[in-house]
Design a protein around this motif. Structure first.
Motif, PDB file in Angstrom:
ATOM      1  N   HIS A 167      -7.227   2.188  -0.793  1.00  0.00           N
ATOM      2  CA  HIS A 167      -6.892   1.071   0.119  1.00  0.00           C
ATOM      3  C   HIS A 167      -5.383   1.110   0.333  1.00  0.00           C
ATOM      4  N   THR A 168      -4.977   1.610   1.491  1.00  0.00           N
ATOM      5  CA  THR A 168      -3.553   1.834   1.749  1.00  0.00           C
ATOM      6  C   THR A 168      -2.826   0.581   2.248  1.00  0.00           C
ATOM      7  N   GLY A 169      -3.489  -0.569   2.155  1.00  0.00           N
ATOM      8  CA  GLY A 169      -2.812  -1.831   2.503  1.00  0.00           C
ATOM      9  C   GLY A 169      -2.861  -2.122   3.986  1.00  0.00           C
ATOM     10  N   GLY A 170      -1.754  -2.655   4.523  1.00  0.00           N
ATOM     11  CA  GLY A 170      -1.654  -2.854   5.963  1.00  0.00           C
ATOM     12  C   GLY A 170      -2.311  -4.106   6.496  1.00  0.00           C
ATOM     13  N   CYS A 176      -5.479   8.516   7.850  1.00  0.00           N
ATOM     14  CA  CYS A 176      -4.287   9.307   8.222  1.00  0.00           C
ATOM     15  C   CYS A 176      -3.642   8.827   9.505  1.00  0.00           C
ATOM     16  N   GLY A 177      -2.336   8.562   9.421  1.00  0.00           N
ATOM     17  CA  GLY A 177      -1.526   8.320  10.616  1.00  0.00           C
ATOM     18  C   GLY A 177      -0.624   9.525  10.826  1.00  0.00           C
ATOM     19  N   THR A 178       0.425   9.602   9.997  1.00  0.00           N
ATOM     20  CA  THR A 178       1.298  10.787  10.042  1.00  0.00           C
ATOM     21  C   THR A 178       0.822  11.873   9.077  1.00  0.00           C
ATOM     22  N   CYS A 179      -0.143  11.562   8.225  1.00  0.00           N
ATOM     23  CA  CYS A 179      -0.665  12.484   7.206  1.00  0.00           C
ATOM     24  C   CYS A 179       0.253  12.644   6.001  1.00  0.00           C
ATOM     25  N   THR A 180       1.265  11.809   5.888  1.00  0.00           N
ATOM     26  CA  THR A 180       2.177  11.888   4.749  1.00  0.00           C
ATOM     27  C   THR A 180       1.455  11.563   3.437  1.00  0.00           C
ATOM     28  N   THR A 181       0.640  10.523   3.483  1.00  0.00           N
ATOM     29  CA  THR A 181      -0.094  10.118   2.288  1.00  0.00           C
ATOM     30  C   THR A 181      -1.077  11.211   1.878  1.00  0.00           C
ATOM     31  N   MET A 182      -1.774  11.755   2.864  1.00  0.00           N
ATOM     32  CA  MET A 182      -2.742  12.804   2.567  1.00  0.00           C
ATOM     33  C   MET A 182      -2.046  14.046   2.010  1.00  0.00           C
ATOM     34  N   SER A 233       4.358  -2.591  13.495  1.00  0.00           N
ATOM     35  CA  SER A 233       4.313  -1.547  12.470  1.00  0.00           C
ATOM     36  C   SER A 233       4.348  -2.079  11.040  1.00  0.00           C
ATOM     37  N   ASN A 234       3.404  -1.602  10.229  1.00  0.00           N
ATOM     38  CA  ASN A 234       3.416  -1.917   8.799  1.00  0.00           C
ATOM     39  C   ASN A 234       4.669  -1.359   8.128  1.00  0.00           C
ATOM     40  N   HIS A 235       5.096  -0.215   8.601  1.00  0.00           N
ATOM     41  CA  HIS A 235       6.272   0.431   8.011  1.00  0.00           C
ATOM     42  C   HIS A 235       7.554  -0.378   8.271  1.00  0.00           C
ATOM     43  N   GLY A 251       0.791  -1.227   0.000  1.00  0.00           N
ATOM     44  CA  GLY A 251       0.000   0.000   0.000  1.00  0.00           C
ATOM     45  C   GLY A 251       0.819   1.271   0.000  1.00  0.00           C
ATOM     46  N   ASN A 252       0.482   2.148   0.915  1.00  0.00           N
ATOM     47  CA  ASN A 252       1.166   3.443   0.907  1.00  0.00           C
ATOM     48  C   ASN A 252       2.632   3.313   1.322  1.00  0.00           C
ATOM     49  N   LYS A 253       3.020   2.184   1.903  1.00  0.00           N
ATOM     50  CA  LYS A 253       4.437   2.010   2.245  1.00  0.00           C
ATOM     51  C   LYS A 253       5.276   1.819   0.969  1.00  0.00           C
ATOM     52  N   TRP A 254       4.680   1.172  -0.015  1.00  0.00           N
ATOM     53  CA  TRP A 254       5.322   1.080  -1.338  1.00  0.00           C
ATOM     54  C   TRP A 254       5.545   2.485  -1.904  1.00  0.00           C
ATOM     55  N   ARG A 255       4.522   3.315  -1.783  1.00  0.00           N
ATOM     56  CA  ARG A 255       4.618   4.694  -2.285  1.00  0.00           C
ATOM     57  C   ARG A 255       5.669   5.484  -1.512  1.00  0.00           C
ATOM     58  N   LYS A 256       5.648   5.344  -0.185  1.00  0.00           N
ATOM     59  CA  LYS A 256       6.525   6.181   0.641  1.00  0.00           C
ATOM     60  C   LYS A 256       7.983   5.724   0.598  1.00  0.00           C
ATOM     61  N   LEU A 257       8.183   4.430   0.340  1.00  0.00           N
ATOM     62  CA  LEU A 257       9.565   3.939   0.336  1.00  0.00           C
ATOM     63  C   LEU A 257      10.279   4.215  -0.986  1.00  0.00           C
ATOM     64  N   ILE A 301      -6.935  -1.147  11.530  1.00  0.00           N
ATOM     65  CA  ILE A 301      -6.360   0.055  12.148  1.00  0.00           C
ATOM     66  C   ILE A 301      -6.540   1.282  11.262  1.00  0.00           C
ATOM     67  N   TYR A 302      -6.453   1.094   9.952  1.00  0.00           N
ATOM     68  CA  TYR A 302      -6.531   2.236   9.039  1.00  0.00           C
ATOM     69  C   TYR A 302      -7.760   2.166   8.115  1.00  0.00           C
ATOM     70  N   ASN A 303      -7.764   1.199   7.220  1.00  0.00           N
ATOM     71  CA  ASN A 303      -8.796   1.217   6.183  1.00  0.00           C
ATOM     72  C   ASN A 303     -10.182   0.852   6.702  1.00  0.00           C
TER      73      ASN A 303
HETATM   74  C1  LIG Z   1       1.134   3.595   7.626  1.00  0.00           C
HETATM   75  C2  LIG Z   1      -0.260   3.439   7.175  1.00  0.00           C
HETATM   76  C3  LIG Z   1      -1.140   4.519   7.035  1.00  0.00           C
HETATM   77  C4  LIG Z   1      -0.798   5.890   7.497  1.00  0.00           C
HETATM   78  O1  LIG Z   1      -0.292   6.676   6.470  1.00  0.00           O
HETATM   79  P1  LIG Z   1       0.279   8.123   6.757  1.00  0.00           P
HETATM   80  O2  LIG Z   1       0.946   8.506   5.513  1.00  0.00           O
HETATM   81  O3  LIG Z   1       1.243   7.972   7.900  1.00  0.00           O
HETATM   82  O4  LIG Z   1      -0.843   9.001   7.134  1.00  0.00           O
HETATM   83  C5  LIG Z   1      -2.385   4.293   6.483  1.00  0.00           C
HETATM   84  N1  LIG Z   1      -2.764   3.046   6.135  1.00  0.00           N
HETATM   85  C6  LIG Z   1      -1.963   1.987   6.288  1.00  0.00           C
HETATM   86  C7  LIG Z   1      -2.466   0.663   5.924  1.00  0.00           C
HETATM   87  C8  LIG Z   1      -0.695   2.140   6.817  1.00  0.00           C
HETATM   88  O5  LIG Z   1       0.091   1.065   6.989  1.00  0.00           O
END
Ligand SMILES: *Cc1c(COP(=O)(O)O)cnc(C)c1O
Length: 305
Positions: free
Chosen positions: A288-291, A167-173, A64-66, A35-41, A261-263
């Motif tokens: 769907h940010t994965g996780g 949103c966790g850290t809001c980086t994706t948003m 942690s998913n990260h 998910g978004n970890k692919w994008r952020k990494l 936790i997120y989606n």
């Molecule tokens: C880490 C994570 C987030 C949080 O993303 P941020 O960019 O930190 O807001 C959202 N969804 C999933 C599944 C995550 O693992």
């Protein structure tokens, strides 16, 4: 090294009340770098390579998913990885087991020590211990992380009224807001999963500032997004019976697994917002940010079955 090009598909899904929306399947980008970890990494790993680092170090909680995604990325792209983990070692924790299987070196620190992880002395102590490393902050919440999330728009072909994301850290948003090709038409909606009330807005503004470097410009973006901070359901990783039921019925209706936790919270929030803050005729895309790896951890803790 080349970062593999992948494109997310879109699934049409239905909410319990019958509302239909599109779901961008970033959860399917990679089975382990989800998910978004692919994008952020992406740009973090590319930067680490450009700078000729052999090791990547990052931070996270024990589930942690990260951490899981960084460990998998290190293995896939040929970096040693070090995970600075909040709390104690537990050989049965599925996320830590996974990270170890990817040969991530785990370094445990107390909760109070962990709070100081962004301080200069903390990092210089780590450099003394591990030698040179490319540093990625917790959650991949840096400039490169935001840059990667702007690319989500490349996979969005249709126009929507709302694009919604947890949103966790809001980086994706922040990436979605900055990359939005048509902010007049499309609003980015964020659902914080932590109980921080208006803290999330200032976190988001900090993220926007990291890229824009001008508070007046940050202010210019304020009409491009909406934050609904009342759907954390008690706080980070708090799982209510209602949420459990929701995630299960979403799965039986759509054959798609959400993480809790997120989606799960994001789609639950959406179902509450439809007809209230979001008109029923709206075209909505949820990311769907994965996780889903995190569900194993919740099961291990006994929070879900
Ligand atoms: C880490 C994570 C987030 C949080 O993303 P941020 O960019 O930190 O807001 C959202 N969804 C999933 C599944 C995550 O693992």
């Amino acid at each position: 090294m080349k970062w593999p090009h992948k494109k997310s598909s879109i699934s049409q899904v239905k909410l319990p009340g019958g509302f239909e929306l599109d779901l961008l399947r970033d959860d399917e980008l990679h089975s382990q770098i989800s998910g978004n970890k692919w994008r952020k990494l992406k740009f973090n790993v590319l930067k680490a390579e450009q700078k000729r680092y052999e090791q990547i170090l990052t931070y996270g909680g024990a589930f942690s998913n990260h951490i899981a995604a960084t460990a998998a990325a290190g293995k896939e792209f040929g970096f040693k990885t070090i995970g600075v983990i909040r709390g104690e070692y537990d050989s049965n924790n599925p996320t830590l087991k996974f990270a170890e299987n990817c040969e991530m070196q785990l370094h445990f620190v107390s909760r109070s020590h962990y709070r100081e992880k962004d301080a200069k002395f903390f990092r210089s102590d780590l450099r003394k211990k591990f030698g040179p490393f490319f540093n990625i902050p917790e959650g991949g919440a840096n400039f490169e992380g935001i840059q990667g999330c702007q690319e989500i728009w490349k996979d969005i072909e249709r126009e929507y009224d709302y694009v919604i994301v947890p949103c966790g850290t809001c980086t994706t948003m922040a990436g979605l807001i900055l990359g939005n090709p048509n902010p007049v038409r499309t609003k980015v909606v964020g659902i914080p999963v932590l109980n921080v009330n208006d803290g999330m807005r200032s976190d988001l503004n900090q993220k926007l500032f990291q890229v824009l470097y001008d508070w007046e410009l940050v202010e210019d973006y304020k009409d491009d997004y909406l934050l609904y901070p009342d759907f954390h359901l008690g706080g980070y990783a708090k799982i209510t019976p209602e949420l459990k039921g929701f995630v299960e019925s979403f799965k039986s209706e759509n054959a798609i697994q959400l993480d809790y936790i997120y989606n799960g919270k994001m789609i639950f929030a959406l179902s509450e917002l439809i007809g209230e803050k979001i008109p029923e005729y709206s075209k909505v895309l949820a990311i769907h940010t994965g996780g889903v790896q995190g569900n194993e951890g919740l099961r291990y803790m006994g929070k879900i079955q």
